[in-house]
Design a protein around this motif. Sequence first.
Motif, PDB file in Angstrom:
ATOM      1  N   ASP A  35      -4.196  -6.311  -8.903  1.00 54.30           N
ATOM      2  CA  ASP A  35      -4.077  -5.045  -9.792  1.00 54.30           C
ATOM      3  C   ASP A  35      -3.025  -4.271  -9.307  1.00 54.30           C
ATOM      4  O   ASP A  35      -2.763  -3.069  -9.850  1.00 54.30           O
ATOM      5  CB  ASP A  35      -5.520  -4.118  -9.512  1.00 54.30           C
ATOM      6  CG  ASP A  35      -6.792  -4.720 -10.250  1.00 54.30           C
ATOM      7  OD1 ASP A  35      -6.598  -5.512 -11.068  1.00 54.30           O
ATOM      8  OD2 ASP A  35      -7.838  -4.461  -9.522  1.00 54.30           O
ATOM      9  N   LYS A  36      -2.319  -4.580  -8.338  1.00 52.65           N
ATOM     10  CA  LYS A  36      -1.199  -3.695  -7.890  1.00 52.65           C
ATOM     11  C   LYS A  36       0.040  -4.316  -8.095  1.00 52.65           C
ATOM     12  O   LYS A  36       1.085  -3.724  -8.194  1.00 52.65           O
ATOM     13  CB  LYS A  36      -1.196  -3.428  -6.239  1.00 52.65           C
ATOM     14  CG  LYS A  36      -2.449  -2.670  -5.883  1.00 52.65           C
ATOM     15  CD  LYS A  36      -2.773  -2.076  -4.515  1.00 52.65           C
ATOM     16  CE  LYS A  36      -3.722  -1.367  -4.142  1.00 52.65           C
ATOM     17  NZ  LYS A  36      -3.533  -1.170  -2.327  1.00 52.65           N
ATOM     18  N   ASP A  96       0.835  -1.341  -0.187  1.00 54.67           N
ATOM     19  CA  ASP A  96      -0.157  -0.003  -0.063  1.00 54.67           C
ATOM     20  C   ASP A  96       0.750   1.240   0.069  1.00 54.67           C
ATOM     21  O   ASP A  96       0.576   2.089  -0.712  1.00 54.67           O
ATOM     22  CB  ASP A  96      -0.872  -0.235   1.162  1.00 54.67           C
ATOM     23  CG  ASP A  96      -2.135  -1.205   1.066  1.00 54.67           C
ATOM     24  OD1 ASP A  96      -2.177  -1.675   0.020  1.00 54.67           O
ATOM     25  OD2 ASP A  96      -2.758  -1.452   2.046  1.00 54.67           O
ATOM     26  N   SER A 141       2.354   1.565  -3.426  1.00 53.13           N
ATOM     27  CA  SER A 141       1.356   2.021  -4.447  1.00 53.13           C
ATOM     28  C   SER A 141       0.745   3.462  -4.528  1.00 53.13           C
ATOM     29  O   SER A 141       0.089   4.177  -5.312  1.00 53.13           O
ATOM     30  CB  SER A 141       0.066   1.047  -4.433  1.00 53.13           C
ATOM     31  OG  SER A 141       0.472  -0.119  -4.666  1.00 53.13           O
ATOM     32  N   GLN A 142       1.214   4.290  -3.355  1.00 56.64           N
ATOM     33  CA  GLN A 142       0.878   5.425  -3.003  1.00 56.64           C
ATOM     34  C   GLN A 142       2.037   6.390  -3.129  1.00 56.64           C
ATOM     35  O   GLN A 142       1.678   7.856  -3.287  1.00 56.64           O
ATOM     36  CB  GLN A 142       0.440   5.922  -1.776  1.00 56.64           C
ATOM     37  CG  GLN A 142      -0.894   5.035  -1.473  1.00 56.64           C
ATOM     38  CD  GLN A 142      -1.327   4.851   0.151  1.00 56.64           C
ATOM     39  OE1 GLN A 142      -0.878   5.352   0.965  1.00 56.64           O
ATOM     40  NE2 GLN A 142      -2.337   4.228   0.597  1.00 56.64           N
ATOM     41  N   ASN A 170      -3.841  -9.201  -4.424  1.00 57.81           N
ATOM     42  CA  ASN A 170      -3.504  -7.569  -5.080  1.00 57.81           C
ATOM     43  C   ASN A 170      -3.383  -7.970  -6.541  1.00 57.81           C
ATOM     44  O   ASN A 170      -2.360  -7.418  -6.899  1.00 57.81           O
ATOM     45  CB  ASN A 170      -2.512  -6.724  -4.529  1.00 57.81           C
ATOM     46  CG  ASN A 170      -2.877  -6.428  -2.614  1.00 57.81           C
ATOM     47  OD1 ASN A 170      -3.620  -5.632  -2.566  1.00 57.81           O
ATOM     48  ND2 ASN A 170      -2.308  -7.507  -1.928  1.00 57.81           N
ATOM     49  N   THR A 215       4.101   2.916 -10.456  1.00 59.14           N
ATOM     50  CA  THR A 215       3.495   1.915  -9.503  1.00 59.14           C
ATOM     51  C   THR A 215       2.794   0.888 -10.353  1.00 59.14           C
ATOM     52  O   THR A 215       2.353  -0.239  -9.801  1.00 59.14           O
ATOM     53  CB  THR A 215       2.196   2.768  -8.770  1.00 59.14           C
ATOM     54  OG1 THR A 215       1.458   3.385  -9.977  1.00 59.14           O
ATOM     55  CG2 THR A 215       2.781   3.724  -7.667  1.00 59.14           C
ATOM     56  N   SER A 216       2.862   0.847 -11.833  1.00 59.80           N
ATOM     57  CA  SER A 216       2.503  -0.132 -12.441  1.00 59.80           C
ATOM     58  C   SER A 216       3.530  -1.134 -12.831  1.00 59.80           C
ATOM     59  O   SER A 216       3.103  -2.154 -13.371  1.00 59.80           O
ATOM     60  CB  SER A 216       1.917   0.404 -13.887  1.00 59.80           C
ATOM     61  OG  SER A 216       3.140   0.666 -14.544  1.00 59.80           O
TER      62      SER A 216
END
Length: 326
Positions: free
Chosen positions: A184-185, A150, A153-154, A182, A160-161
């Motif tokens: 998508d992360k 997290d 990702s921020q 996760n 972040t991709s």
Amino acid sequence: MVSYVSALLYGVGGIVVAGMALLVAFQEKLVYVPVLPGLTKSYPITPARLRLLYEDVWLRSADGVRLHAWFIKLIPECRGPTVLFFQENAGSILIFISPALYIAHRLEMVRIMIQRLQCNVFMLSYRGYGASDGYPSQHGIAKDAQAALDHLSQRTDIDTSRIVVFGRSLGGAVGALLTKNNPDKVAALILENTFTSILDMAGVLLPFLKWFIGGTGSKGPKILNFLVRSPWSTIDIVGQINQPILFLSGLQDEMVPPSHMQMLYAKVASHNRECIFVEFPNGMHMDTWLAGGDHYWRTIQQFIGNHVPEIKEHESSHDDKDTEGR
């Protein structure tokens, strides 16, 4: 004859009782080894010793536990892939000479990783490990891993991709669970010398328990499985992962039988065509990256290049314009 049978039954019963007592009282100490006995948890050196650009990061897990991490960057504005690295336990006694040399051994691997892959590396200390607070458990460490992802990702200073989860041994179990949760992360997953489950490892570390504890593929009665608080059933988790996975297996692994990695790969290969299995004949549990040499790093480099490609600036701009025009 009757007395012989009675003695046999009493003996088996004694083993079961002893196994139950051992599991109930000491299993966390068997599964999690933040530091070898007699040594300190503090880090005698930091990435600065190897002239690495790094940031001390302090996080809060979802249950409030304070965690420590190092975010090591290639350059201040590196937009390459970011490797979220989950460590093994205290490590093999075969390479452990002193606390300083052990930490240096791991940091040297990270230094080469950054140079060869042109990436950033985020190294998390699980709860109870390093400078992090708390006591390790599967439930807690899963929260710690999520807090690290997290955080990444921020961030606005990385792409972040292009987050790649890399787990070795216990870290592989942690990374697999995080990747599954996760989709998508996490762009891709790398597993090195990882076990199928703690249930299966119980029979490896304590052979007399293999008749009473086991994973999904074991043949025993598994009557003590319910006592295991940290099963880390990686083989069940990887079957649910759709992201690309690279399996790195040291065939001389003295801690986790190489067959575990083969079983993990077989579990995934049936449904995920973007998984690759690579063996290193001389690789042991902790030194596969050394024994594998250039082949090891080229394998990872090619995997990331194929499955976590860089998005060119002009491609991103072109896509944005197409979206606005629709």
